[in-house]
Structure formats: C-alpha cells, structure tokens
Design an enzyme around this catalytic site. Structure first.
Site, PDB file in Angstrom:
ATOM      1  N   ASN A  78       1.461  -1.082  -3.302  1.00 14.91           N
ATOM      2  CA  ASN A  78       0.033  -0.417  -3.170  1.00 14.91           C
ATOM      3  C   ASN A  78       0.004   0.988  -2.022  1.00 14.91           C
ATOM      4  OD1 ASN A  78      -3.117   1.282  -3.909  1.00 14.91           O
ATOM      5  ND2 ASN A  78      -4.030  -0.971  -3.459  1.00 14.91           N
ATOM      6  N   LYS A 113      -2.119   3.445  -2.609  1.00 14.54           N
ATOM      7  CA  LYS A 113      -3.254   4.284  -2.250  1.00 14.54           C
ATOM      8  C   LYS A 113      -3.302   5.477  -1.961  1.00 14.54           C
ATOM      9  CE  LYS A 113      -4.375  -0.374   0.779  1.00 14.54           C
ATOM     10  NZ  LYS A 113      -5.550  -0.899   1.543  1.00 14.54           N
ATOM     11  N   HIS A 146      -9.237  -3.441  -7.531  1.00 14.67           N
ATOM     12  CA  HIS A 146      -9.165  -3.272  -6.189  1.00 14.67           C
ATOM     13  C   HIS A 146     -10.413  -3.712  -5.616  1.00 14.67           C
ATOM     14  CE1 HIS A 146      -7.706  -2.204  -2.034  1.00 14.67           C
ATOM     15  NE2 HIS A 146      -6.535  -2.891  -2.745  1.00 14.67           N
ATOM     16  N   GLU A 151     -10.623  -2.127  -3.180  1.00 13.00           N
ATOM     17  CA  GLU A 151     -11.794  -0.773  -2.433  1.00 13.00           C
ATOM     18  C   GLU A 151     -12.330   0.070  -4.125  1.00 13.00           C
ATOM     19  OE1 GLU A 151      -7.821   0.119  -1.002  1.00 13.00           O
ATOM     20  OE2 GLU A 151      -8.129  -0.655   0.615  1.00 13.00           O
ATOM     21  N   GLU A 165      -6.746 -11.232  -3.103  1.00  9.78           N
ATOM     22  CA  GLU A 165      -6.500 -10.484  -1.884  1.00  9.78           C
ATOM     23  C   GLU A 165      -8.278 -10.214  -1.085  1.00  9.78           C
ATOM     24  OE1 GLU A 165      -3.605  -7.256  -2.288  1.00  9.78           O
ATOM     25  OE2 GLU A 165      -5.407  -6.164  -3.440  1.00  9.78           O
ATOM     26  N   GLY A 185      -5.441  -4.420   5.338  1.00 13.37           N
ATOM     27  CA  GLY A 185      -5.771  -3.615   6.084  1.00 13.37           C
ATOM     28  C   GLY A 185      -6.108  -4.015   7.691  1.00 13.37           C
ATOM     29  N   SER A 200      -2.509  -7.323   4.369  1.00  8.86           N
ATOM     30  CA  SER A 200      -1.418  -8.046   5.627  1.00  8.86           C
ATOM     31  C   SER A 200       0.291  -8.320   5.093  1.00  8.86           C
ATOM     32  CB  SER A 200      -2.363  -7.701   6.854  1.00  8.86           C
ATOM     33  OG  SER A 200      -3.087  -7.448   7.245  1.00  8.86           O
TER      34      SER A 200
HETATM   35  C1  PEP Z   1      -3.999  -3.711  -0.422  1.00  7.77           C
HETATM   36  O1  PEP Z   1      -4.659  -2.639  -0.804  1.00  7.77           O
HETATM   37  O2  PEP Z   1      -3.622  -4.088  -1.621  1.00  7.77           O
HETATM   38  C2  PEP Z   1      -3.397  -4.538   0.879  1.00  7.77           C
HETATM   39  C3  PEP Z   1      -2.641  -6.133   0.208  1.00  7.77           C
HETATM   40  O3  PEP Z   1      -3.314  -3.667   1.713  1.00  7.77           O
HETATM   41  P1  PEP Z   1      -2.980  -4.281   3.299  1.00  7.77           P
HETATM   42  O4  PEP Z   1      -0.942  -4.126   2.464  1.00  7.77           O
HETATM   43  O5  PEP Z   1      -2.343  -2.706   3.643  1.00  7.77           O
HETATM   44  O6  PEP Z   1      -3.529  -5.470   4.069  1.00  7.77           O
END
Ligand code: PEP
Length: 253
Positions: free
Chosen positions: A10, A12, A97, A99, A169, A175, A215
């Site tokens: 992803n 973003k 998601h 976000e 998630e 992040g 992460s």
């Molecule tokens: C995501 O945005 O779906 C995500 C898992 O981000 P990150 O790997 O940067 O934590």
C-alpha cells in the site's frame, strides 16, 4: 487447505506516475529471480494506476486501488468507481483502511456499502480491520474486530465468500515500527476466521485469505507469515522500496 499467500503493498500518498513506473521496472527484475507461489499486489495512488498497470503488464504483479466508491457514476466529486478501476486493468481494491476510517470518516456502514459494490464488480476486495491502541489496552480488541468484520460483511452473499480477502492491521502498529508479535497477530486472525466460519460455514471460511499489516519489514515478514492463520502481508512503508518489497515477497511461504 493451503491458502496461497498474498504480498500486497500500500503506497498511500506516495509516488508520481513516473516514479511508480520506475518502481515496477525495478521490482519486475527482482521478482524474476524469486521462485514464489505468492500473489504480488501493489496499490498505488489513483493517478499512478494507469502507469502501473501498463508497466506491470505480462508480469506476476497485480494492481489494486487504495479506495473505491459504492456508486458507479453521478454527482460524487472526487470519487472513483469500480467500473472505472476495472476499465484501467485494476484487479483489486483496499476497503476500509484505518487511515480512511480515522482521517476521512469512513464508518462500518460505508465499508459494507463499498464491499457490496466491489463484489458486484470483478475486483477482489481487501477489507481492512484493526483496533486502536486505546482499544487494545482497554481489552476491547475482540469486540472491535468482531464488530468491524461483522458489519463489513453485512449483506455479503455466500457465493462471494471465495473472493474475499481480509487484512488485520492493528492501528497502533501502522507506520509506528511496532509490530504485533506473530502469536498476538495470529490470535486475532484466528478470531477473524472463527467469525467467518459463523457467517459462511467452515469450508468457505477455510479458503478466505487473512493478511497481516502493521510495520511489516523484511526481517519480520517470514515469522509472521509462518503463523497458521496469517496468509500474507499488507505492507506500507517497506513496500515503497523495490528491494525491501522484493525481500518480503521472498519471505512468503
Ligand atoms: C498500511 O498502511 O497498510 C501499513 C501496514 O503500513 P506500515 O507497513 O507502514 O505500517
């Protein structure tokens, strides 16, 4: 049942169409040297979808959007429909998601409406769920995940179960560099599969892929994907570099 793993990136709000094209050229070369049965997916920003579909043609790399809408056309400024995505050659889409939920006000009901529309199209949905740190510390994880999964799947026809992909998630791991331990993540995946069994029955639920995101990096991807109910990963930050994304693909079982 051996579920085929998915390694999804992803991006973003990152990469112009030109940068995205360069990424695919680099990734394509790296993936050519990896013997994997994993499905590979990248989810660029909407403006780069066309360039990425073009650059990824005749490769193992599938292309998904980060969002879509529940109407096909009309007065919905800023939105993109499933038909428009399909017309570009996009095959997958993220839905819900964290976000989108936290920053753009997406509710469980909006996620469900999007999912129903996606399942009417030919796109494969990746439905994201996850608890916040506050919810985890308040021992509300099970309650929140149950609510999110049940609400998202409200009205989903049983015949569509085989097309579903879910992504767990935990918001506190996105992040932040803080990953859920493999056991901790797998406990939630097992819970999600139990909910899926209740909705779709044992055999359909066994076939549904549940990805972990938060992460994920080259050094933790293989232990996460070794867990019994973790069927791949959804990667944010580490998917922006073709080298680290390729390492994660290599780590898939
Ligand atoms: C995501 O945005 O779906 C995500 C898992 O981000 P990150 O790997 O940067 O934590």
């Amino acid at each position: 049942m051996t579920r085929k793993p998915i390694v999804a990136g992803n991006w973003k709000l990152n990469k112009t169409p030109a940068e995205a094209r360069q990424f695919i050229i680099a990734l394509k070369n790296k993936v050519a040297g990896i013997d994997t049965r994993a499905e590979i997916l990248v989810c660029p920003p909407h403006v780069a979808l066309d360039a990425v579909v073009d650059a990824a043609r005749d490769t193992k790399i599938a292309v998904g959007s980060q969002n879509t809408f529940w109407e096909e056309s009309g007065a919905f400024t800023g939105e993109t429909s499933t038909g428009m995505l399909e017309s570009l050659g996009v095959t997958h889409t993220l839905i819900g998601h964290s976000e989108r939920r936290a920053l753009f006000g997406e509710t469980d009901d909006m996620v469900a409406r999007k999912l129903r529309k996606v399942l009417e199209s030919n796109l494969t949905p990746l439905v994201c769920v996850g608890e916040t740190l506050e919810e985890r510390e308040g021992e509300l994880t099970e309650q929140v995940i149950t609510r999110q999964v049940t609400a998202a799947l409200e009205g989903t026809a049983h015949e569509h179960a085989g097309r579903l992909v879910l992504a767990y998630e935990p918001v506190w791991a996105i992040g932040t560099g803080r990953t859920a331990s493999p056991e901790m993540a797998n406990d939630v995946h097992t819970l999600i599969r139990r909910i899926l069994r209740g909705i779709f029955g044992d055999s359909a639920a066994e076939g549904i892929r549940i990805l972990y995101g938060g992460s994920v990096k080259p050094d933790n991807a293989s232990t996460l994907m070794a867990e019994s109910d973790i069927d791949g990963v959804l990667v944010g930050g580490a998917s922006l570099d073709p080298g680290s994304f390729a390492e994660i693909i290599r780590a898939a079982p």
